[in-house]
Design a protein around this motif. Sequence first.
Motif, PDB file in Angstrom:
ATOM      1  N   VAL A   1       0.858  -1.190   0.000  1.00 56.57           N
ATOM      2  CA  VAL A   1       0.000   0.000   0.000  1.00 56.57           C
ATOM      3  C   VAL A   1       0.893   1.237   0.000  1.00 56.57           C
ATOM      4  CG1 VAL A   1      -1.931  -1.114   1.182  1.00 56.57           C
ATOM      5  CG2 VAL A   1      -0.153   0.005   2.531  1.00 56.57           C
ATOM      6  N   GLY A   2       0.278   2.394  -0.274  1.00 59.82           N
ATOM      7  CA  GLY A   2       1.041   3.632  -0.332  1.00 59.82           C
ATOM      8  C   GLY A   2       1.079   4.363   0.999  1.00 59.82           C
ATOM      9  N   LEU A   3       1.895   5.390   1.039  1.00 60.80           N
ATOM     10  CA  LEU A   3       2.015   6.258   2.211  1.00 60.80           C
ATOM     11  C   LEU A   3       1.116   7.478   2.050  1.00 60.80           C
ATOM     12  CD1 LEU A   3       5.906   6.144   2.639  1.00 60.80           C
ATOM     13  CD2 LEU A   3       4.195   4.838   3.920  1.00 60.80           C
ATOM     14  N   PRO A   4       0.656   8.037   3.178  1.00 60.03           N
ATOM     15  CA  PRO A   4       0.846   7.559   4.545  1.00 60.03           C
ATOM     16  C   PRO A   4      -0.150   6.451   4.880  1.00 60.03           C
ATOM     17  CG  PRO A   4      -0.462   9.555   4.583  1.00 60.03           C
ATOM     18  CD  PRO A   4      -0.080   9.323   3.132  1.00 60.03           C
ATOM     19  N   PHE A   5       0.143   5.695   5.934  1.00 55.48           N
ATOM     20  CA  PHE A   5      -0.798   4.716   6.440  1.00 55.48           C
ATOM     21  C   PHE A   5      -0.843   4.818   7.964  1.00 55.48           C
ATOM     22  CE2 PHE A   5       3.227   2.315   5.822  1.00 55.48           C
ATOM     23  CZ  PHE A   5       3.493   1.986   7.143  1.00 55.48           C
ATOM     24  N   PHE A   6      -1.900   4.287   8.553  1.00 59.33           N
ATOM     25  CA  PHE A   6      -1.995   4.289  10.004  1.00 59.33           C
ATOM     26  C   PHE A   6      -2.287   2.875  10.489  1.00 59.33           C
ATOM     27  CE2 PHE A   6      -6.223   5.276   8.405  1.00 59.33           C
ATOM     28  CZ  PHE A   6      -7.062   4.470   9.157  1.00 59.33           C
ATOM     29  N   ALA A   7      -1.800   2.567  11.682  1.00 61.65           N
ATOM     30  CA  ALA A   7      -1.928   1.216  12.240  1.00 61.65           C
ATOM     31  C   ALA A   7      -3.251   1.057  12.960  1.00 61.65           C
ATOM     32  CB  ALA A   7      -0.771   0.931  13.180  1.00 61.65           C
ATOM     33  N   VAL A   8      -3.958  -0.027  12.651  1.00 64.47           N
ATOM     34  CA  VAL A   8      -5.195  -0.387  13.345  1.00 64.47           C
ATOM     35  C   VAL A   8      -4.897  -1.375  14.468  1.00 64.47           C
ATOM     36  CG1 VAL A   8      -7.478  -1.421  13.083  1.00 64.47           C
ATOM     37  CG2 VAL A   8      -6.547   0.030  11.258  1.00 64.47           C
ATOM     38  N   ILE A   9      -3.957  -2.295  14.219  1.00 67.01           N
ATOM     39  CA  ILE A   9      -3.556  -3.298  15.210  1.00 67.01           C
ATOM     40  C   ILE A   9      -2.037  -3.359  15.238  1.00 67.01           C
ATOM     41  CG2 ILE A   9      -3.615  -5.740  15.871  1.00 67.01           C
ATOM     42  CD1 ILE A   9      -6.227  -6.030  14.374  1.00 67.01           C
TER      43      ILE A   9
END
Length: 226
Positions: A164-172
Amino acid sequence: GGASPAFALGTDFTPNDGGIGGQCFGAFDVELSRGNVQGGIANPAAVLIPGPPGAAVTGPVTFVLAVNGPGAANLTTSAFAHSLSRGNTLTNVACKFQGGGFGAEESGTIGNTPDCSAGGWVVGTPSLGSTLTFVETGGVGCCGCLVVSLDPTPTVWEGISLPVGLPFFAVISTCFTQSYRIETFDLQIPAMPELVGVTFYGAVLLVDASLTQFSWSDQFPLTITL
Protein backbone atom coordinates in the motif's frame (compact mmCIF):
# COMPACT_ATOMS: atom_id res chain seq x y z
CA GLY A 1 -4.68 -37.56 -16.67
CA GLY A 2 -5.97 -40.81 -15.22
CA ALA A 3 -9.13 -40.94 -13.14
CA SER A 4 -11.35 -37.98 -12.31
CA PRO A 5 -10.60 -36.23 -8.98
CA ALA A 6 -13.01 -37.42 -6.29
CA PHE A 7 -12.29 -35.32 -3.22
CA ALA A 8 -14.81 -34.31 -0.56
CA LEU A 9 -14.69 -30.87 1.05
CA GLY A 10 -14.88 -30.85 4.83
CA THR A 11 -15.12 -27.72 7.02
CA ASP A 12 -15.12 -26.94 10.72
CA PHE A 13 -15.40 -23.23 11.52
CA THR A 14 -16.42 -23.64 15.17
CA PRO A 15 -13.92 -21.73 17.35
CA ASN A 16 -12.02 -23.54 20.10
CA ASP A 17 -13.14 -27.06 19.20
CA GLY A 18 -11.01 -29.94 17.98
CA GLY A 19 -11.07 -28.93 14.32
CA ILE A 20 -10.13 -31.32 11.52
CA GLY A 21 -7.18 -33.49 12.46
CA GLY A 22 -3.96 -33.03 10.48
CA GLN A 23 -1.99 -35.82 12.18
CA CYS A 24 1.03 -34.31 13.98
CA PHE A 25 0.50 -30.93 12.27
CA GLY A 26 -2.41 -29.82 14.41
CA ALA A 27 -6.02 -29.18 13.43
CA PHE A 28 -7.48 -27.30 10.46
CA ASP A 29 -10.75 -25.67 9.43
CA VAL A 30 -10.83 -26.91 5.81
CA GLU A 31 -10.01 -30.33 4.41
CA LEU A 32 -10.03 -32.01 1.00
CA SER A 33 -10.12 -35.76 1.54
CA ARG A 34 -10.58 -39.18 0.00
CA GLY A 35 -11.74 -42.31 1.79
CA ASN A 36 -9.37 -44.46 -0.27
CA VAL A 37 -6.73 -44.12 -2.98
CA GLN A 38 -9.20 -44.28 -5.89
CA GLY A 39 -9.58 -40.78 -7.29
CA GLY A 40 -6.54 -39.60 -5.35
CA ILE A 41 -3.57 -37.74 -6.84
CA ALA A 42 -0.52 -39.67 -8.01
CA ASN A 43 2.97 -38.42 -8.72
CA PRO A 44 3.52 -38.91 -12.48
CA ALA A 45 7.14 -39.87 -11.75
CA ALA A 46 6.19 -42.60 -9.26
CA VAL A 47 7.22 -46.15 -10.20
CA LEU A 48 4.65 -47.73 -7.89
CA ILE A 49 1.11 -46.39 -7.35
CA PRO A 50 -1.30 -48.01 -4.84
CA GLY A 51 -4.63 -49.27 -6.11
CA PRO A 52 -5.75 -50.72 -9.43
CA PRO A 53 -4.38 -49.27 -12.69
CA GLY A 54 -6.04 -46.01 -13.71
CA ALA A 55 -7.58 -45.43 -10.28
CA ALA A 56 -5.51 -42.32 -9.48
CA VAL A 57 -5.34 -38.83 -10.98
CA THR A 58 -1.98 -38.02 -12.53
CA GLY A 59 -0.85 -34.74 -10.95
CA PRO A 60 -0.42 -31.88 -10.68
CA VAL A 61 -3.98 -30.94 -9.71
CA THR A 62 -5.42 -27.49 -8.96
CA PHE A 63 -8.38 -27.06 -6.57
CA VAL A 64 -10.50 -23.90 -6.68
CA LEU A 65 -12.59 -23.11 -3.58
CA ALA A 66 -15.43 -20.57 -3.81
CA VAL A 67 -16.00 -18.55 -0.63
CA ASN A 68 -19.35 -16.76 -0.35
CA GLY A 69 -21.34 -14.98 2.33
CA PRO A 70 -21.28 -11.74 4.34
CA GLY A 71 -17.77 -10.30 4.52
CA ALA A 72 -16.34 -12.79 2.02
CA ALA A 73 -15.47 -9.98 -0.38
CA ASN A 74 -12.89 -8.74 2.14
CA LEU A 75 -10.98 -12.05 2.20
CA THR A 76 -7.85 -12.59 0.10
CA THR A 77 -5.93 -15.68 -0.92
CA SER A 78 -3.18 -14.90 1.59
CA ALA A 79 -5.75 -14.80 4.40
CA PHE A 80 -6.16 -18.54 3.82
CA ALA A 81 -2.63 -19.44 2.68
CA HIS A 82 -1.01 -17.69 5.67
CA SER A 83 -3.40 -19.00 8.31
CA LEU A 84 -1.88 -21.47 10.77
CA SER A 85 -3.10 -24.78 12.13
CA ARG A 86 -4.28 -25.17 15.70
CA GLY A 87 -2.08 -27.09 18.11
CA ASN A 88 1.52 -27.24 19.25
CA THR A 89 3.05 -27.88 15.83
CA LEU A 90 2.15 -25.03 13.50
CA THR A 91 1.97 -25.19 9.73
CA ASN A 92 0.04 -23.53 6.91
CA VAL A 93 -0.96 -26.77 5.23
CA ALA A 94 -0.63 -30.53 5.72
CA CYS A 95 -0.89 -33.28 3.11
CA LYS A 96 -1.53 -36.99 3.68
CA PHE A 97 0.09 -39.33 1.18
CA GLN A 98 -0.54 -43.04 0.66
CA GLY A 99 2.71 -44.86 0.08
CA GLY A 100 3.34 -48.05 -1.80
CA GLY A 101 4.89 -51.26 -0.57
CA PHE A 102 3.44 -54.08 1.50
CA GLY A 103 0.63 -52.72 3.67
CA ALA A 104 1.37 -49.20 2.38
CA GLU A 105 3.90 -48.86 5.20
CA GLU A 106 5.49 -45.82 3.53
CA SER A 107 2.38 -43.66 4.09
CA GLY A 108 2.66 -40.45 6.07
CA THR A 109 1.80 -36.76 6.39
CA ILE A 110 3.93 -33.80 5.31
CA GLY A 111 3.62 -30.08 6.03
CA ASN A 112 5.55 -26.87 5.53
CA THR A 113 7.64 -24.89 8.00
CA PRO A 114 5.78 -21.57 8.33
CA ASP A 115 7.53 -18.23 8.26
CA CYS A 116 6.02 -15.11 9.80
CA SER A 117 2.94 -15.84 7.62
CA ALA A 118 1.28 -12.42 7.74
CA GLY A 119 -2.48 -12.70 7.33
CA GLY A 120 -5.08 -9.96 7.48
CA TRP A 121 -8.74 -9.51 6.66
CA VAL A 122 -11.91 -7.73 7.78
CA VAL A 123 -15.20 -9.25 8.93
CA GLY A 124 -18.37 -7.26 8.38
CA THR A 125 -20.03 -4.95 5.86
CA PRO A 126 -18.26 -1.57 5.41
CA SER A 127 -21.39 0.60 5.59
CA LEU A 128 -22.10 3.77 7.55
CA GLY A 129 -22.68 3.05 11.24
CA SER A 130 -21.67 -0.63 11.02
CA THR A 131 -18.90 -2.26 13.02
CA LEU A 132 -15.99 -3.96 11.29
CA THR A 133 -13.70 -6.52 12.91
CA PHE A 134 -10.10 -6.22 11.73
CA VAL A 135 -8.13 -9.46 12.04
CA GLU A 136 -4.36 -9.97 12.11
CA THR A 137 -2.66 -13.38 12.27
CA GLY A 138 0.97 -14.40 12.22
CA GLY A 139 3.70 -16.88 12.98
CA VAL A 140 5.09 -17.47 16.46
CA GLY A 141 7.81 -15.02 17.49
CA CYS A 142 6.86 -12.42 14.88
CA CYS A 143 5.66 -8.89 15.56
CA GLY A 144 3.95 -6.36 13.35
CA CYS A 145 0.84 -4.41 12.57
CA LEU A 146 -2.26 -4.19 10.41
CA VAL A 147 -2.18 -0.89 8.54
CA VAL A 148 -4.73 1.02 6.46
CA SER A 149 -4.01 3.53 3.69
CA LEU A 150 -5.97 5.63 1.20
CA ASP A 151 -3.35 4.92 -1.48
CA PRO A 152 -3.34 1.48 -3.18
CA THR A 153 -0.01 2.11 -4.93
CA PRO A 154 2.76 -0.26 -3.74
CA THR A 155 5.76 1.67 -2.47
CA VAL A 156 9.12 1.29 -0.70
CA TRP A 157 9.49 2.63 2.84
CA GLU A 158 12.73 2.39 4.83
CA GLY A 159 13.94 -0.21 2.34
CA ILE A 160 10.81 -2.35 2.80
CA SER A 161 8.43 -3.02 -0.11
CA LEU A 162 4.87 -2.23 0.96
CA PRO A 163 1.65 -3.36 -0.81
CA VAL A 164 0.00 0.00 0.00
CA GLY A 165 1.04 3.63 -0.33
CA LEU A 166 2.01 6.26 2.21
CA PRO A 167 0.85 7.56 4.55
CA PHE A 168 -0.80 4.72 6.44
CA PHE A 169 -1.99 4.29 10.00
CA ALA A 170 -1.93 1.22 12.24
CA VAL A 171 -5.20 -0.39 13.35
CA ILE A 172 -3.56 -3.30 15.21
CA SER A 173 -0.03 -3.71 16.58
CA THR A 174 0.97 -6.94 18.34
CA CYS A 175 3.43 -9.84 18.76
CA PHE A 176 2.49 -13.51 18.41
CA THR A 177 3.33 -16.41 20.72
CA GLN A 178 2.58 -20.13 20.73
CA SER A 179 -0.72 -19.59 22.53
CA TYR A 180 -1.54 -16.18 21.02
CA ARG A 181 -1.69 -16.20 17.21
CA ILE A 182 -4.60 -13.96 16.32
CA GLU A 183 -5.51 -10.36 17.20
CA THR A 184 -8.78 -8.57 16.45
CA PHE A 185 -10.00 -5.00 16.75
CA ASP A 186 -13.57 -3.73 16.36
CA LEU A 187 -14.04 -0.36 14.66
CA GLN A 188 -17.35 1.38 14.07
CA ILE A 189 -17.65 3.40 10.87
CA PRO A 190 -18.89 6.94 11.63
CA ALA A 191 -22.26 7.85 10.14
CA MET A 192 -20.68 10.51 7.94
CA PRO A 193 -22.16 10.71 4.40
CA GLU A 194 -18.89 12.08 3.03
CA LEU A 195 -17.28 8.68 3.66
CA VAL A 196 -19.56 6.92 1.14
CA GLY A 197 -17.49 5.79 -1.84
CA VAL A 198 -14.14 6.20 -0.08
CA THR A 199 -11.90 3.14 -0.39
CA PHE A 200 -9.36 2.15 2.23
CA TYR A 201 -6.59 -0.37 1.56
CA GLY A 202 -5.39 -2.64 4.35
CA ALA A 203 -2.45 -5.02 4.78
CA VAL A 204 -0.46 -6.75 7.52
CA LEU A 205 3.32 -6.51 7.95
CA LEU A 206 5.21 -8.91 10.24
CA VAL A 207 8.91 -9.25 11.05
CA ASP A 208 10.79 -11.87 13.05
CA ALA A 209 12.91 -11.23 16.15
CA SER A 210 16.12 -10.93 14.10
CA LEU A 211 14.53 -8.24 11.89
CA THR A 212 15.58 -10.18 8.79
CA GLN A 213 12.38 -12.02 7.82
CA PHE A 214 9.52 -9.83 6.61
CA SER A 215 6.09 -11.02 5.56
CA TRP A 216 3.28 -8.97 3.99
CA SER A 217 -0.27 -10.09 3.49
CA ASP A 218 -2.12 -9.31 0.29
CA GLN A 219 -3.70 -5.88 0.06
CA PHE A 220 -7.44 -5.92 0.90
CA PRO A 221 -9.70 -2.99 -0.12
CA LEU A 222 -12.70 -1.64 1.83
CA THR A 223 -15.13 0.69 0.06
CA ILE A 224 -17.58 2.48 2.37
CA THR A 225 -21.24 2.19 1.38
CA LEU A 226 -24.56 3.42 2.72
